[in-house]
Design a protein around this motif. Structure first.
Motif, mmCIF file in Angstrom:
data_model
loop_
_atom_site.group_PDB
_atom_site.id
_atom_site.type_symbol
_atom_site.label_atom_id
_atom_site.label_comp_id
_atom_site.label_asym_id
_atom_site.label_seq_id
_atom_site.Cartn_x
_atom_site.Cartn_y
_atom_site.Cartn_z
ATOM 1 N N ASN A 141 -9.847 9.996 -5.846
ATOM 2 C CA ASN A 141 -10.770 11.001 -5.321
ATOM 3 C C ASN A 141 -11.966 10.366 -4.620
ATOM 4 O O ASN A 141 -12.529 10.954 -3.702
ATOM 5 N N GLU A 142 -12.358 9.181 -5.056
ATOM 6 C CA GLU A 142 -13.476 8.480 -4.411
ATOM 7 C C GLU A 142 -13.052 7.838 -3.090
ATOM 8 O O GLU A 142 -13.900 7.532 -2.258
ATOM 9 N N SER A 143 -11.754 7.625 -2.918
ATOM 10 C CA SER A 143 -11.233 7.022 -1.688
ATOM 11 C C SER A 143 -11.256 8.039 -0.553
ATOM 12 O O SER A 143 -11.093 9.239 -0.780
ATOM 13 N N ASP A 144 -11.394 7.553 0.643
ATOM 14 C CA ASP A 144 -11.285 8.410 1.823
ATOM 15 C C ASP A 144 -9.893 9.033 1.829
ATOM 16 O O ASP A 144 -8.890 8.334 1.648
ATOM 17 N N ILE A 145 -9.822 10.325 2.028
ATOM 18 C CA ILE A 145 -8.530 11.011 1.982
ATOM 19 C C ILE A 145 -7.582 10.515 3.078
ATOM 20 O O ILE A 145 -6.359 10.634 2.956
#
Length: 195
Positions: A141-145
């Motif tokens: 979720n913290e990663s760029d989608i």
């Protein structure tokens, strides 16, 4: 333990600091296995104050969290959706052979922890495993989608569900993470629909 053996173990473990995982940090840096292991240990420490976990030996859970992915210092990280049984067997064999080289006291402790983690029967082992799965969800979720693979849109909402079922607290925490996931997908990938 001799100082030389101590240093050898630390040098092997240090490889996790530069072993990338599938996720990215908020600053677009590939997450390392060490990043992941550190945060699940922190999660265990934070849980130690929760009433539901008062009967859980969190020192043991933290130890499990810290060692659980050290096999990846030999093989690298393979995402769960790509990892084969053969990959797991190779990683486990390399890790266990390394542990066999430890001085007796450390070898016995690590073998005991690894056996308990494998069986997943104790609350300690179940807690470590749930935190391992939950931290991966948080990192995604913290990663760029834009870094997500198509299969991860569904996997993000199903991965590790069975691992939190033993705990009311962790089931509620999982629901909080799932709400975040749905919001992220709706805001950052508005054309994507859940399967």
């Amino acid at each position: 333990m001799t100082s030389q053996k101590f240093l050898e173990i630390l040098k092997q473990a240090a490889k996790l600091k530069v072993t990338p995982r599938h996720c990215y940090t908020e600053k677009d840096r590939a997450e390392s296995v060490a990043d992941h292991s550190w945060r699940i240990a922190l999660m265990a420490m934070l849980l130690s104050g929760e009433e539901e976990f008062q009967d859980v030996n969190m020192d043991r859970v933290i130890r499990m969290c810290l060692i659980h992915d050290l096999g990846e210092s030999f093989t690298g990280d393979i995402p769960t959706f790509e990892k084969s049984d053969a990959d797991t067997q190779t990683e486990d064999e390399l890790f266990l052979n390394w542990v066999q080289s430890f001085p007796e006291a450390q070898r016995k402790e690590w073998q005991s922890l690894l056996a308990e983690m494998e069986r997943l029967e104790t609350r300690e082992a179940k807690t470590y495993k749930a935190l391992d799965k939950l931290e991966a969800l948080i990192s995604h979720n913290e990663s760029d989608i834009a870094t997500w693979l198509p299969l991860e849109y569904d996997l993000q909402l199903t991965y590790g569900q069975e691992n939190v079922q033993f705990s009311e607290y962790l089931r509620a925490f999982r629901q909080t993470i799932d709400a975040w996931t749905r919001k992220k997908i709706a805001e950052e990938a508005p054309g994507h629909t859940e399967q």
